[in-house]
Design a protein around this motif. Structure first.
Motif, PDB file in Angstrom:
ATOM      1  N   LEU A 190       0.828  -1.202   0.000  1.00 25.04           N
ATOM      2  CA  LEU A 190       0.000   0.000   0.000  1.00 25.04           C
ATOM      3  C   LEU A 190       0.867   1.259   0.000  1.00 25.04           C
ATOM      4  O   LEU A 190       0.587   2.232  -0.716  1.00 25.04           O
ATOM      5  N   THR A 229       0.817   4.047  -2.847  1.00 20.59           N
ATOM      6  CA  THR A 229       0.646   5.470  -2.525  1.00 20.59           C
ATOM      7  C   THR A 229       1.799   6.287  -3.097  1.00 20.59           C
ATOM      8  O   THR A 229       1.593   7.355  -3.682  1.00 20.59           O
ATOM      9  N   TRP A 285       1.375   6.680  -6.787  1.00 17.34           N
ATOM     10  CA  TRP A 285       0.313   7.614  -7.162  1.00 17.34           C
ATOM     11  C   TRP A 285       0.698   9.059  -6.869  1.00 17.34           C
ATOM     12  O   TRP A 285       0.388   9.964  -7.626  1.00 17.34           O
ATOM     13  N   TRP A 336      -7.091   8.091  -6.583  1.00 18.38           N
ATOM     14  CA  TRP A 336      -7.100   8.352  -5.146  1.00 18.38           C
ATOM     15  C   TRP A 336      -8.252   7.669  -4.418  1.00 18.38           C
ATOM     16  O   TRP A 336      -8.004   7.022  -3.394  1.00 18.38           O
ATOM     17  N   PRO A 337      -9.508   7.791  -4.911  1.00 20.02           N
ATOM     18  CA  PRO A 337     -10.568   7.037  -4.217  1.00 20.02           C
ATOM     19  C   PRO A 337     -10.301   5.538  -4.208  1.00 20.02           C
ATOM     20  O   PRO A 337     -10.553   4.878  -3.189  1.00 20.02           O
ATOM     21  N   LEU A 370      -7.441   4.061  -4.143  1.00 18.53           N
ATOM     22  CA  LEU A 370      -6.418   3.828  -3.135  1.00 18.53           C
ATOM     23  C   LEU A 370      -7.013   3.910  -1.731  1.00 18.53           C
ATOM     24  O   LEU A 370      -6.699   3.109  -0.855  1.00 18.53           O
ATOM     25  N   ALA A 371      -7.923   4.903  -1.545  1.00 18.31           N
ATOM     26  CA  ALA A 371      -8.557   5.059  -0.237  1.00 18.31           C
ATOM     27  C   ALA A 371      -9.373   3.822   0.098  1.00 18.31           C
ATOM     28  O   ALA A 371      -9.325   3.311   1.225  1.00 18.31           O
ATOM     29  N   LEU A 372     -10.122   3.315  -0.901  1.00 22.74           N
ATOM     30  CA  LEU A 372     -10.918   2.103  -0.689  1.00 22.74           C
ATOM     31  C   LEU A 372     -10.015   0.939  -0.308  1.00 22.74           C
ATOM     32  O   LEU A 372     -10.307   0.183   0.620  1.00 22.74           O
ATOM     33  N   THR A 387      -7.165   1.065   1.103  1.00 27.89           N
ATOM     34  CA  THR A 387      -6.687   1.262   2.469  1.00 27.89           C
ATOM     35  C   THR A 387      -7.735   0.805   3.473  1.00 27.89           C
ATOM     36  O   THR A 387      -7.434   0.103   4.438  1.00 27.89           O
ATOM     37  N   LEU A 388      -9.002   1.210   3.218  1.00 31.44           N
ATOM     38  CA  LEU A 388     -10.073   0.841   4.132  1.00 31.44           C
ATOM     39  C   LEU A 388     -10.272  -0.668   4.149  1.00 31.44           C
ATOM     40  O   LEU A 388     -10.444  -1.277   5.205  1.00 31.44           O
TER      41      LEU A 388
END
Lengths: 107, 509, 111
Positions: free
Chosen positions: C3, C7, C10, C101-102, C104-106, C108-109
């Motif tokens: 991850l 990141t 990106w 980005w979204p 990547l955020a997903l 991460t979650l």
């Protein structure tokens, strides 16, 4: 860019332009450059205030940058004669690098 | 005027060193890029070796049992351990230190019938010797690396204004596009180009530049090595020399705890050698897998007493200067940082290949419509360069994938099978040169790239048809992607010929 | 580790895009009009910040010894990818950075 080329044909675009000065530069770069680097590395290893093994590694690892510089010097300077003159600095450097061996040889 | 002359003569240097050494450099970079995944390619080339889930300690015990049963009187047992990248468990006897050996089935402990192959190591060896005699090859590759450095630095000087056009790529504009592509791949990946070339030279630094060792140690490598290790006598007496009196029989210590201790100190293990097994003076030497850190730990090992299991020699810490050299060499070998780093090196390596290839093509495109005025010699040179370009770039790629095909298609029992694979590799490469000379220039590009693409795309199928075993999904997906890209290139070359001709004409006027 | 590297990649790509749009020629290429000088400065500052953050992410993933090597590699490759996509699909090149980005955020979650 195109216009310029038509006017003063740069050397890179001609084939049979292997003139004597150019040949001299090539030899200066490849062989002269290596000899200079050899002398430079020996002198640097001798002069670095480190233990012999450390000085050897540092000087030898740096030598490839020196060789690159010497090659570029041979091509970048104004004339082939100057190129050789610069590389002739290798002679005193070799004297520094190999003076113990030299003294032994001389007596 | 003076300024201009400097640029001109550096551009001459860039052009000609780039062209003459570009061919051999492309071969070095392409095989080097493949060598990033040498173990993975090697697994593909030896499909008889099964995947397994044993850890290295269990595998070592299996190998030890085999050696005790089959070679009880050998002076030295060598065991190559499986690891994350390669499932191969190998055994050999005698002074063979690295590689080689026979593969064992880690589950059953029986010998495996594995096809003889040049292996993934072929690309690795070709990368730094060009398959020439070792020392000669190392020198030729070193010379090419120096030419690369000179071309890179002179390229920076003559192309310096392109740092301003950092993000510029104008496709489908003939010479302009080739120049843009050459600049983009050159400038953007410049740190990698410089790093990989310089660190490549540093690996064999004392071979290439023995000046300091001549000056300070009179060329005496033994004295030099002692000074480098910083322990004058200790090393000379250890390990290799046979002991004076023959010690009596004594049982070997248990391996697992010993390996656990070695793993704690060294990280993942690559191999071990057991000297004088079954005797009082038994020694167990354990070597780490490269890649626990950047430093190239080749040659490092830990020695245990084979009877008591006590540590006799811990791995020596490198002195800072030697560490520097080893870290530089390690940066070239890319054994650190796991698979993400490996992929990064692979893709950056491909970018280097692309930079060299676009530079080679640019040379001919620039002169393609201009060599009429240069006389017969000039014309012959440019035509020759065009043909060699095809064979070096597309032909080498074809030869590489051809070696993989040969691995599956050559008969299993063929004597010197590995040698034949290499022969097929070079025969294909030679054939591509002939083909490039006989066919029209663009057709030659198209056909060779197309055939390479077809062989890449067909590789997974070939595996299913011939051996139908093994799990090579990452490798096969990668090769399919590469095949797809090459197919796209071949298709593109065939496409807009009329438009291209028109554009060239308008550009000339 | 994966991850952090994603990141880093990106950030490197977004940073390269910001730097690229900070040049007048490429801003015009994408949006069809020249940027105001304040916007250009903001883009460049963002770009350098993102590259610095990308470097930090690489160090977080690989440690201080290997991180800088990986970081430089990521920035190089991100730039190369951008250069290759930009002339064909300039909007797509930028859309990818934004859309990443979204995702990547997903990830991460989820992870």
């Amino acid at each position: 860019m195109r216009r310029e080329r038509g006017a003063t044909r740069p050397q890179g675009l001609q084939t049979v332009n292997l003139s004597w000065p150019m040949l001299s530069r090539i030899v200066a770069a490849v062989l002269g450059g290596y000899a200079f680097t050899y002398a430079f590395t020996a002198a640097l290893a001798r002069l670095l205030p480190l233990q012999p093994a450390d000085a050897l590694i540092v000087a030898t690892v740096l030598s490839f940058a020196v060789y690159t510089g010497a090659i570029l010097w041979a091509f970048a300077c104004r004339s082939a004669t100057r190129a050789w003159a610069g590389l002739a600095l290798g002679v005193p450097l070799a004297l520094i690098g190999f003076w113990p061996q030299l003294l032994e040889r001389l007596g | 005027m003076k300024q201009k002359t400097i640029t001109q003569s550096l551009s001459w240097l860039h052009t000609w060193s780039g062209l003459l050494f570009g061919w051999v450099l492309f071969a070095i970079f392409l095989t080097g890029t493949l060598a990033v995944f040498d173990k993975e390619i090697d697994n593909w080339l030896r499909p008889e070796i099964p995947a397994h889930s044993l850890d290295s300690r269990e595998a070592a015990q299996t190998a030890l049992d085999y050696l005790q049963a089959r070679h009880p009187h050998a002076r030295t047992w060598n065991i190559g351990l499986p690891n994350e990248r390669a499932p191969t468990l190998s055994v050999s006897t005698g002074e063979q230190r690295r590689g080689g050996g026979q593969a064992l089935d880690p589950e059953t402990g029986e010998l495996l019938q594995v096809r003889e192959t040049a292996g993934g190591g072929f690309f690795f060896r070709f990368h730094f010797t060009l398959n020439l005699p070792r020392l000669l090859g190392i020198w030729v590759v070193g010379l090419a690396a120096m030419a690369m450095l000179a071309a890179l630095v002179s390229g920076i000087v003559i192309h310096k204004k392109f740092f301003k056009e950092f993000f510029t790529f104008r496709p489908a504009k003939g010479q302009r596009s080739w120049l843009d592509a050459h600049n983009a791949t050159g400038v953007l990946v410049l740190p990698f180009h410089l790093m990989i070339t310089y660190t490549g030279l540093v690996i064999f630094y004392l071979i290439y530049m023995p000046a300091a060792s001549d000056a300070l140690f009179g060329g005496d490598r033994e004295a030099l090595n002692r000074a480098l290790r910083g322990m004058p006598e200790q090393h000379a007496g250890q390990g290799r020399q046979p002991p004076q009196e023959v010690a009596g029989p004594a049982p070997l210590t248990a391996l697992p705890p010993l390996l656990a201790e070695a793993e704690r100190v060294l990280g993942p293990l690559a191999s071990l050698s057991i000297h004088n097994p079954g005797r009082g003076d038994a020694r167990i030497e354990v070597r780490p897998l490269l890649g626990n850190r950047i430093e190239l730990t080749k040659g490092q090992s830990m020695v245990f007493d084979g009877v008591t299991g006590k540590v006799l020699r811990a791995p020596a810490e490198s002195r800072p200067s030697l560490l520097t050299q080893r870290v530089l060499a390690g940066m070239h070998f890319a054994q650190f940082g796991g698979y993400p780093m490996r992929w990064l090196y692979f893709v950056c390596g491909l970018a280097s290949c692309a930079m060299i290839a676009t530079g080679l093509v640019l040379f001919t495109v620039k002169r393609r419509r201009r060599h009429d005025g240069e006389g017969a010699l000039g014309a012959a040179l440019y035509t020759g360069a065009e043909r060699i370009n095809v064979s070096v770039v597309a032909g080498l790629a074809l030869a590489c994938v051809g070696l993989l095909w040969a691995n599956r298609l050559l008969p299993f029992e063929l004597a010197q099978r590995g040698g034949w694979e290499v022969r097929v590799f070079f025969l294909i490469w030679l054939a591509t040169l002939l083909h490039a000379c006989l066919r029209p220039w663009l057709r030659a590009w198209q056909e060779q790239l197309g055939l390479t693409a077809a062989l890449c795309l067909g590789l997974p199928l070939l595996n299913v048809v011939t051996v139908n075993r093994g799990d090579y999904i990452p490798l096969e997906v990668t090769i399919l992607v590469i095949g797809g890209l090459l197919a796209a290139c071949a298709w593109k070359i065939g496409q807009p010929a009329p438009e291209r001709a028109l554009r060239v004409r308008t550009e000339v006027n | 580790m994966g991850l952090a590297i994603a990141t880093g990649l990106w950030l490197a790509y977004s940073g390269m895009i910001a730097l690229c749009l900070g040049l007048e020629r490429h801003y015009k290429q994408v949006w069809g009009r020249p940027p105001s000088s304040s916007r250009r400065r903001a883009l460049r500052a963002t770009g350098w910040l993102a590259l610095a953050a990308s470097f930090a992410a690489s160090v977080a993933a690989w440690g201080w010894a290997m991180g800088p090597i990986g970081g430089l590699g990521l920035v190089s490759l991100a730039g190369l990818a951008l250069v290759l996509v930009l002339p064909y699909q300039p909007r797509l090149a930028i859309g990818t950075a934004v859309a990443g980005w979204p995702v990547l955020a997903l990830a991460t979650l989820a992870g």
